[in-house]
Design a protein around this motif. Sequence first.
Motif, mmCIF file in Angstrom:
data_model
loop_
_atom_site.group_PDB
_atom_site.id
_atom_site.type_symbol
_atom_site.label_atom_id
_atom_site.label_comp_id
_atom_site.label_asym_id
_atom_site.label_seq_id
_atom_site.Cartn_x
_atom_site.Cartn_y
_atom_site.Cartn_z
ATOM 1 N N ASP A 325 62.501 -10.755 69.907
ATOM 2 C CA ASP A 325 62.398 -10.051 68.625
ATOM 3 C C ASP A 325 63.759 -9.703 68.044
ATOM 4 O OD1 ASP A 325 59.648 -10.129 68.931
ATOM 5 O OD2 ASP A 325 59.558 -8.158 69.911
ATOM 6 N N PHE A 326 64.798 -10.014 68.748
ATOM 7 C CA PHE A 326 66.142 -9.637 68.282
ATOM 8 C C PHE A 326 66.754 -10.806 67.507
ATOM 9 C CE2 PHE A 326 70.752 -9.434 68.774
ATOM 10 C CZ PHE A 326 71.009 -8.138 68.348
ATOM 11 N N HIS A 327 67.416 -10.470 66.368
ATOM 12 C CA HIS A 327 68.080 -11.475 65.550
ATOM 13 C C HIS A 327 69.559 -11.105 65.435
ATOM 14 C CE1 HIS A 327 64.313 -13.402 64.315
ATOM 15 N NE2 HIS A 327 63.819 -12.168 64.210
ATOM 16 N N MET A 328 70.406 -12.039 65.741
ATOM 17 C CA MET A 328 71.838 -11.817 65.704
ATOM 18 C C MET A 328 72.359 -12.162 64.318
ATOM 19 S SD MET A 328 74.729 -13.259 68.320
ATOM 20 C CE MET A 328 75.114 -14.737 67.413
ATOM 21 N N THR A 329 72.821 -11.124 63.600
ATOM 22 C CA THR A 329 73.279 -11.317 62.229
ATOM 23 C C THR A 329 74.775 -11.069 62.058
ATOM 24 O OG1 THR A 329 72.707 -9.017 61.709
ATOM 25 C CG2 THR A 329 71.028 -10.722 61.284
ATOM 26 N N LYS A 330 75.465 -10.608 63.075
ATOM 27 C CA LYS A 330 76.907 -10.355 62.989
ATOM 28 C C LYS A 330 77.530 -10.609 64.358
ATOM 29 C CE LYS A 330 76.372 -5.336 63.604
ATOM 30 N NZ LYS A 330 76.728 -4.006 63.025
ATOM 31 N N PRO A 331 78.867 -10.640 64.433
ATOM 32 C CA PRO A 331 79.518 -10.903 65.722
ATOM 33 C C PRO A 331 78.983 -9.967 66.803
ATOM 34 C CG PRO A 331 81.137 -10.951 63.976
ATOM 35 C CD PRO A 331 79.851 -10.484 63.342
ATOM 36 N N THR A 332 78.687 -10.573 67.947
ATOM 37 C CA THR A 332 77.969 -9.847 69.002
ATOM 38 C C THR A 332 78.643 -10.051 70.354
ATOM 39 O OG1 THR A 332 75.897 -10.144 67.789
ATOM 40 C CG2 THR A 332 75.730 -9.545 70.129
ATOM 41 N N VAL A 333 78.605 -8.976 71.145
ATOM 42 C CA VAL A 333 79.025 -9.030 72.551
ATOM 43 C C VAL A 333 77.790 -8.764 73.398
ATOM 44 C CG1 VAL A 333 80.443 -8.010 74.353
ATOM 45 C CG2 VAL A 333 81.372 -8.284 72.050
ATOM 46 N N LEU A 334 77.453 -9.699 74.259
ATOM 47 C CA LEU A 334 76.330 -9.535 75.185
ATOM 48 C C LEU A 334 76.878 -9.141 76.555
ATOM 49 C CD1 LEU A 334 73.314 -9.773 75.931
ATOM 50 C CD2 LEU A 334 73.754 -12.201 76.442
ATOM 51 N N LEU A 335 76.437 -7.996 77.074
ATOM 52 C CA LEU A 335 76.904 -7.484 78.362
ATOM 53 C C LEU A 335 75.888 -7.827 79.452
ATOM 54 C CD1 LEU A 335 78.152 -3.908 77.361
ATOM 55 C CD2 LEU A 335 79.448 -6.046 77.461
ATOM 56 N N MET A 336 76.391 -8.330 80.557
ATOM 57 C CA MET A 336 75.553 -8.609 81.725
ATOM 58 C C MET A 336 76.171 -7.911 82.930
ATOM 59 S SD MET A 336 73.087 -10.468 80.568
ATOM 60 C CE MET A 336 72.334 -10.834 82.148
ATOM 61 N N GLY A 337 75.329 -7.113 83.624
ATOM 62 C CA GLY A 337 75.809 -6.348 84.768
ATOM 63 C C GLY A 337 75.732 -7.134 86.065
ATOM 64 N N GLY A 338 76.262 -6.528 87.123
ATOM 65 C CA GLY A 338 76.317 -7.169 88.431
ATOM 66 C C GLY A 338 74.968 -7.297 89.095
ATOM 67 N N GLU A 339 74.964 -7.982 90.258
ATOM 68 C CA GLU A 339 73.709 -8.297 90.948
ATOM 69 C C GLU A 339 72.995 -7.060 91.479
ATOM 70 O OE1 GLU A 339 76.516 -11.797 91.409
ATOM 71 O OE2 GLU A 339 76.654 -9.623 91.669
ATOM 72 N N GLY A 340 73.737 -6.042 91.852
ATOM 73 C CA GLY A 340 73.114 -4.892 92.491
ATOM 74 C C GLY A 340 72.681 -3.803 91.534
ATOM 75 N N GLU A 341 73.636 -3.160 90.864
ATOM 76 C CA GLU A 341 73.362 -1.973 90.062
ATOM 77 C C GLU A 341 73.297 -2.245 88.572
ATOM 78 O OE1 GLU A 341 76.358 0.801 91.124
ATOM 79 O OE2 GLU A 341 75.703 0.966 93.217
ATOM 80 N N GLY A 342 73.600 -3.444 88.128
ATOM 81 C CA GLY A 342 73.570 -3.730 86.705
ATOM 82 C C GLY A 342 74.784 -3.161 85.992
ATOM 83 N N LEU A 343 74.612 -2.817 84.741
ATOM 84 C CA LEU A 343 75.719 -2.295 83.949
ATOM 85 C C LEU A 343 76.034 -0.851 84.353
ATOM 86 C CD1 LEU A 343 74.777 -3.626 80.388
ATOM 87 C CD2 LEU A 343 76.663 -4.406 81.840
ATOM 88 N N SER A 344 77.309 -0.531 84.288
ATOM 89 C CA SER A 344 77.743 0.834 84.576
ATOM 90 C C SER A 344 77.394 1.751 83.402
ATOM 91 C CB SER A 344 79.245 0.866 84.837
ATOM 92 O OG SER A 344 79.962 0.444 83.680
ATOM 93 N N GLN A 345 77.389 3.042 83.670
ATOM 94 C CA GLN A 345 77.056 4.014 82.626
ATOM 95 C C GLN A 345 78.099 4.002 81.513
ATOM 96 O OE1 GLN A 345 74.307 5.813 82.250
ATOM 97 N NE2 GLN A 345 73.444 4.853 84.098
ATOM 98 N N GLN A 346 79.348 3.711 81.835
ATOM 99 C CA GLN A 346 80.387 3.688 80.807
ATOM 100 C C GLN A 346 80.113 2.596 79.776
ATOM 101 O OE1 GLN A 346 80.873 3.786 84.036
ATOM 102 N NE2 GLN A 346 82.035 5.670 84.444
ATOM 103 N N LEU A 347 79.691 1.416 80.247
ATOM 104 C CA LEU A 347 79.414 0.322 79.305
ATOM 105 C C LEU A 347 78.076 0.506 78.611
ATOM 106 C CD1 LEU A 347 80.748 -2.876 81.116
ATOM 107 C CD2 LEU A 347 81.950 -1.210 79.686
ATOM 108 N N LEU A 348 77.096 1.080 79.294
ATOM 109 C CA LEU A 348 75.795 1.331 78.663
ATOM 110 C C LEU A 348 75.928 2.301 77.497
ATOM 111 C CD1 LEU A 348 73.293 1.551 81.662
ATOM 112 C CD2 LEU A 348 73.293 -0.121 79.810
ATOM 113 N N SER A 349 76.844 3.241 77.617
ATOM 114 C CA SER A 349 77.023 4.231 76.552
ATOM 115 C C SER A 349 77.597 3.610 75.288
ATOM 116 C CB SER A 349 77.923 5.366 77.030
ATOM 117 O OG SER A 349 79.230 4.869 77.340
ATOM 118 N N LEU A 350 78.181 2.421 75.398
ATOM 119 C CA LEU A 350 78.761 1.735 74.240
ATOM 120 C C LEU A 350 77.776 0.778 73.576
ATOM 121 C CD1 LEU A 350 82.318 0.919 75.669
ATOM 122 C CD2 LEU A 350 81.685 2.785 74.120
ATOM 123 N N CYS A 351 76.626 0.558 74.176
ATOM 124 C CA CYS A 351 75.656 -0.410 73.646
ATOM 125 C C CYS A 351 74.892 0.196 72.461
ATOM 126 C CB CYS A 351 74.668 -0.815 74.726
ATOM 127 S SG CYS A 351 75.419 -1.726 76.099
#
Length: 391
Positions: A325-351
């Motif tokens: 359902d998501f449409h990319m209409t402007k420059p985008t950064v896609l974040l992918m976290g590590g195998e165990g814990e995923g994204l850190s709280q610092q990066l999640l707060s920027l999403c």
Amino acid sequence: MWVFSVAHQHKLLLVWTRRLHQPASISRVGSQFASHHVSAPLQCPEDSSSSINPVVKRPRRVFGVQHKPDGRQKHERSVQSKTWKSEIPVVQKPNQRWGDDSRVSSELRRLSLEDFPEEKERLMGQKSTLDSKAEDYEVVFGIAPCVLALIQGRRKAHKLFVKDGEASHRESVLKACEEAHRRGVQVQRVTKRDLDKMCSGRVHQGVCLQASPLGYLTEDRAPNKGETPLWLVLERIQDPMNLGAILRSAYFLGVDRVASSLRHSCPLSPVVSKASSGVMEVIGVYGYENLEDMLKLKVAQGWQVVGTVGAEADESQIPVTQCSDFHMTKPTVLLMGGEGEGLSQQLLSLCQTLLTIPAGRELFPGIESLNVSVASGILLHSLLSSRKSTR
């Protein structure tokens, strides 16, 4: 009956060897000579001028030497044995061919290697394959990684190792050899065992390349491609197989840049290159000491930061959207976290948005998530497809 002196016995041996060289003598006593080694005593009448006629009677006696109480017996036996060995001719077996002896002198082997340089190269390669300065190089293995490493020229190639035998005549292997010759890289044929040791038993497909390491890029001067570029940013991906698979999908689908955190992430090793099928040799992977600072800069430039969560993610103030359902209409950064814990709280707060992949069935507890490389491929395909549809 009397015992000959050593000098007289030496003379008798000379006469005996002359008779052995005659065809009649060889045919008459050859079998007896081979079976008893002429170890029976030789008896002769007192008249030294009479004909010498050796008779084989009792085996395992040495030229009539009798047991004596003193120590001269051992000395005479050793002298007579040396004399006999030096005088008797070498009798060749009927079915033996010259050169069948497996014990070849070092001088003859050296001369043969000079006449056959390929054999010399193979044997030398078995003794010493990797260069003595191996700490300055690493071993890239697999046909695609080796060929692409040679073509791209991002590494300093030192030597190409090819499995000896029929495998070296395959078209893909010949292409690697041609690329190496074109760039002045030495090609050396080695055994499969040598190649297994170079890459620690991994699948090398008969080719290994000793070359300089390939690291993360640090310069941020690459221009953005297109109006709505997509960057894939990886945080703490530690499995080289996952990183290689992600790079392969990102290159295939058309991602504009791949970036990674330098801390707690696996290096760009030959294992990553093999898992990416050589894509790591083609695209540049950027490394950042601080991903948070880089993302803040992108947000200030008008980019949107999109994170990823599981289907059963906890409630968050950040909106969660299915990837379809998501449409990319402007420059985008896609974040992918590590195998165990995923994204850190610092990066999640920027999403600004969190994407999720809906499951196609009710999931059994404990297996509610996807492998990070598989999830990256699905999300990248969904975002890039939406970018094309909005153009």
